[in-house]
Motif scaffolding. Structure first.
Motif, PDB file in Angstrom:
ATOM      1  N   HIS A  86      30.535 -23.752  26.819  1.00  0.00           N
ATOM      2  CA  HIS A  86      30.914 -23.858  28.227  1.00  0.00           C
ATOM      3  C   HIS A  86      31.789 -22.661  28.601  1.00  0.00           C
ATOM      4  O   HIS A  86      32.968 -22.597  28.243  1.00  0.00           O
ATOM      5  N   LEU A  87      31.204 -21.723  29.306  1.00  0.00           N
ATOM      6  CA  LEU A  87      31.913 -20.480  29.584  1.00  0.00           C
ATOM      7  C   LEU A  87      33.112 -20.703  30.493  1.00  0.00           C
ATOM      8  O   LEU A  87      34.098 -19.957  30.419  1.00  0.00           O
ATOM      9  N   ASP A  88      33.065 -21.724  31.367  1.00  0.00           N
ATOM     10  CA  ASP A  88      34.214 -21.990  32.208  1.00  0.00           C
ATOM     11  C   ASP A  88      35.424 -22.388  31.358  1.00  0.00           C
ATOM     12  O   ASP A  88      36.574 -22.074  31.714  1.00  0.00           O
ATOM     13  N   GLU A  89      35.185 -23.059  30.227  1.00  0.00           N
ATOM     14  CA  GLU A  89      36.286 -23.411  29.333  1.00  0.00           C
ATOM     15  C   GLU A  89      36.876 -22.166  28.681  1.00  0.00           C
ATOM     16  O   GLU A  89      38.097 -22.073  28.482  1.00  0.00           O
ATOM     17  N   VAL A  90      36.021 -21.215  28.344  1.00  0.00           N
ATOM     18  CA  VAL A  90      36.507 -19.960  27.757  1.00  0.00           C
ATOM     19  C   VAL A  90      37.455 -19.265  28.716  1.00  0.00           C
ATOM     20  O   VAL A  90      38.544 -18.812  28.324  1.00  0.00           O
ATOM     21  N   TYR A  91      37.073 -19.217  29.993  1.00  0.00           N
ATOM     22  CA  TYR A  91      37.923 -18.552  30.979  1.00  0.00           C
ATOM     23  C   TYR A  91      39.189 -19.354  31.270  1.00  0.00           C
ATOM     24  O   TYR A  91      40.209 -18.788  31.650  1.00  0.00           O
ATOM     25  N   GLU A  92      39.140 -20.655  31.061  1.00  0.00           N
ATOM     26  CA  GLU A  92      40.307 -21.489  31.361  1.00  0.00           C
ATOM     27  C   GLU A  92      41.359 -21.459  30.268  1.00  0.00           C
ATOM     28  O   GLU A  92      42.559 -21.463  30.560  1.00  0.00           O
ATOM     29  N   ILE A  93      40.936 -21.423  28.999  1.00  0.00           N
ATOM     30  CA  ILE A  93      41.894 -21.659  27.919  1.00  0.00           C
ATOM     31  C   ILE A  93      42.110 -20.459  27.003  1.00  0.00           C
ATOM     32  O   ILE A  93      43.092 -20.407  26.258  1.00  0.00           O
ATOM     33  N   CYS A  94      41.223 -19.453  27.036  1.00  0.00           N
ATOM     34  CA  CYS A  94      41.275 -18.363  26.059  1.00  0.00           C
ATOM     35  C   CYS A  94      41.814 -17.070  26.673  1.00  0.00           C
ATOM     36  O   CYS A  94      41.671 -16.817  27.864  1.00  0.00           O
ATOM     37  N   GLN A  95      42.393 -16.242  25.802  1.00  0.00           N
ATOM     38  CA  GLN A  95      42.871 -14.924  26.237  1.00  0.00           C
ATOM     39  C   GLN A  95      41.877 -13.819  25.886  1.00  0.00           C
ATOM     40  O   GLN A  95      41.832 -12.786  26.554  1.00  0.00           O
ATOM     41  N   SER A  96      41.099 -14.036  24.838  1.00  0.00           N
ATOM     42  CA  SER A  96      40.136 -13.018  24.413  1.00  0.00           C
ATOM     43  C   SER A  96      38.879 -13.719  23.909  1.00  0.00           C
ATOM     44  O   SER A  96      38.881 -14.918  23.639  1.00  0.00           O
ATOM     45  N   VAL A  97      37.807 -12.950  23.762  1.00  0.00           N
ATOM     46  CA  VAL A  97      36.529 -13.543  23.389  1.00  0.00           C
ATOM     47  C   VAL A  97      35.718 -12.554  22.561  1.00  0.00           C
ATOM     48  O   VAL A  97      35.742 -11.346  22.819  1.00  0.00           O
ATOM     49  N   SER A  98      35.021 -13.085  21.549  1.00  0.00           N
ATOM     50  CA  SER A  98      34.050 -12.306  20.783  1.00  0.00           C
ATOM     51  C   SER A  98      32.684 -12.952  20.949  1.00  0.00           C
ATOM     52  O   SER A  98      32.566 -14.177  20.956  1.00  0.00           O
ATOM     53  N   VAL A  99      31.668 -12.115  21.086  1.00  0.00           N
ATOM     54  CA  VAL A  99      30.296 -12.593  21.257  1.00  0.00           C
ATOM     55  C   VAL A  99      29.473 -12.196  20.048  1.00  0.00           C
ATOM     56  O   VAL A  99      29.499 -11.042  19.624  1.00  0.00           O
ATOM     57  N   PHE A 100      28.746 -13.176  19.485  1.00  0.00           N
ATOM     58  CA  PHE A 100      27.797 -12.913  18.413  1.00  0.00           C
ATOM     59  C   PHE A 100      26.390 -13.137  18.949  1.00  0.00           C
ATOM     60  O   PHE A 100      26.147 -14.026  19.764  1.00  0.00           O
TER      61      PHE A 100
END
Length: 498
Positions: free
Chosen positions: A201-215
């Motif tokens: 759920h990408l909206d959760e990534v934007y809500e709770i995370c500061q950084s992101v890695s994509v595989f």
């Protein structure tokens, strides 16, 4: 609360399983005190990386470092637990033990005999500390999905590790439960705890995370600050292409179509009461509500997993025996359960074996199953649902979450059912798998089935012709197609019963 120190680093990780390359020179670097998202489609290599970061698998190439120091030897489990804890999507709770026993499994006492009273006291304190409203003396097998998930989180945190992996922790939680989890995650981050958060759920990534890695395709594609990464670029990195939105089909309800699934005055103490519903051929009826609304309990009662205290269930014109799953299946019902790991498939059996369980008696003569006919049906289901696999003989346990869920749906559709009950079919799957699953449900309905769809995802519910909103165990509103998010959420929260 962040620093420049790396809580964990994976460098040049390669992992092979026979001819399959699960990770190909992959890497990830997470700074202390941040919440870092790891995202990618099913099969991208996320689960393999988690198994390596937790010491359950050894990489063929590359290295893992915690706070600049090499990872412990794989056999030193205590050293790993002091560095990393993981809350897995697949529950590791032991159902035949109590909540307290699960929380302190293999660490009930430092020495000597177990003081059970002290153990329960410690468990209650831990549950209170992390806001888990569960009785420490309850049997874990009696807990719901949300309670088991929260128990897993409390147990992982109790080890004291400062780096925690959360593998799809929200996949089967409703909105309020997710917000409670996020509040706890924010508090932990303020205390300097580092987290790796895996979600589709990408909206959760934007809500709770500061950084992101994509595989993608077993490789690391990018790492970026969440605030600097546009949504469309993130999706493109996951898929390698622009992913079109799901095209919802339009259907015209036929009021004269036969009723294929019905309930009358259905009630189950503590869950729901006075439920009447009728699902016609060619119709998808949604069930929406909060986690305490009774929607999952109602769906499980319709299929015979639970026995109602009052009322009747009819499938394709046949009154079925309450609490008897085989009775409902024989009457022509297909079922996708909420928890695929515990109720959806047999992990060590193959795709073909799992998917043809309901029709095994049709695949041979004199009680013998023809392996060729089973594989042929397996191949057909693999093609229809676009299951990513080496073939019909591959064990389901080796599949990614989204592909395993497709096998569960294939099993539900194997005998061309007249009625379907589907619970949270897209939990923990990526965008393309979600489209395949929803499309398969619509295909079955286009062939004349009637379906009940239970989901916490508003986008899933858009395929429904109408939605029955449940609140405190009762159906409070029948919402036709064309609803807005605000309208539906208001009804689910008990604000609008008009």
């Amino acid at each position: 609360m962040t620093s420049s120190v790396k809580a964990v680093e994976a460098r040049g990780i390669t992992k092979r399983f026979g001819p399959t390359i699960a990770l190909n020179g992959a890497e990830i670097s997470i700074t202390e005190g941040e919440t870092h998202a790891l995202i990618g489609r099913n099969g991208a290599g996320k689960s393999t990386l988690v198994s390596i970061l937790t010491g359950l698998q050894r990489p063929d190439e590359g290295e893992i470092r915690f706070a600049g120091q090499p990872a412990p030897p794989p056999a030193d489990r205590d050293a790993w637990r002091q560095r990393v804890a993981c809350v897995y999507q697949k529950s590791t709770i032991i159902p035949t033990l109590t909540v307290a026993e699960n929380l302190f499994l293999n660490r009930q006492t430092a020495r000597g005999r177990i003081n059970w009273r002290a153990l329960r006291t410690r468990a209650r304190g831990l549950l209170e500390q992390y806001g888990v409203d569960v009785d420490a003396d309850a049997m874990a097998g009696d807990l719901g999905v949300e309670q088991r998930q929260l128990l897993e989180i409390a147990r992982a945190l109790s080890f004291g590790a400062r780096f925690i992996i959360l593998d799809e922790p929200t996949a089967q939680l409703d909105g309020p439960a997710i917000q409670r989890l996020f509040a706890r995650m924010r508090a932990l981050r303020e205390q300097g705890v580092t987290m790796m958060f895996i979600s589709h759920h990408l909206d959760e990534v934007y809500e709770i995370c500061q950084s992101v890695s994509v595989f993608r395709d077993a490789r690391h594609i990018l790492t970026a600050s969440v605030e600097d990464l546009p949504h469309d670029r993130l999706v493109d990195a996951m898929t390698g292409e622009a992913t079109a939105a799901y095209e919802y089909r339009t259907r015209t309800a036929d009021a004269s179509a036969p009723v294929v699934l019905a309930a009358r005055n259905l009630g189950l103490a503590g869950r729901f009461e006075g439920i009447d519903l009728a699902v016609r051929s060619g119709e998808i009826v949604g069930l929406a509500g909060s986690g305490s609304s009774g929607k999952v309990g109602l769906a499980e009662t319709l299929v015979g997993l639970r026995k109602a205290d009052t009322g009747t269930v009819t499938v394709n014109g046949t009154a079925v025996k309450g609490g008897d799953v085989p009775s409902t299946l024989r009457a022509g019902l297909g079922f996708v359960p909420q928890d695929r790991h515990h109720e959806g498939f047999v992990p060590l059996l193959s795709i073909a074996e799992n998917a043809t369980i309901p029709i095994a008696h049709k695949l041979g003569r004199f009680g013998m199953i023809s392996p060729a006919r089973r594989r042929e049906r397996g191949d057909r289901m693999i093609s229809q649902l676009d299951i990513k696999t080496t073939g019909p003989d591959q064990p389901v346990a080796d599949l990614s979450g989204g592909n395993a869920q497709k096998v569960v749906l294939a099993r539900a559709l194997a005998d061309d059912p007249k009625a379907l009950v589907v619970i949270n079919p897209t939990a923990g799957v990526d965008v393309k798998a979600k489209h395949s699953l929803l499309g398969a449900v619509e295909d079955a309905v286009d062939r004349g089935a009637g379906a009940v769809l239970v989901s916490d995802e508003l986008d899933d519910l858009r395929i429904c012709d109408r939605i029955l909103v449940m609140f405190h165990g009762k159906i409070v509103k029948d919402v036709p197609r064309g609803w807005t998010d605000t309208e539906l959420v208001a009804a689910m929260e008990g604000i609008d019963h008009s």
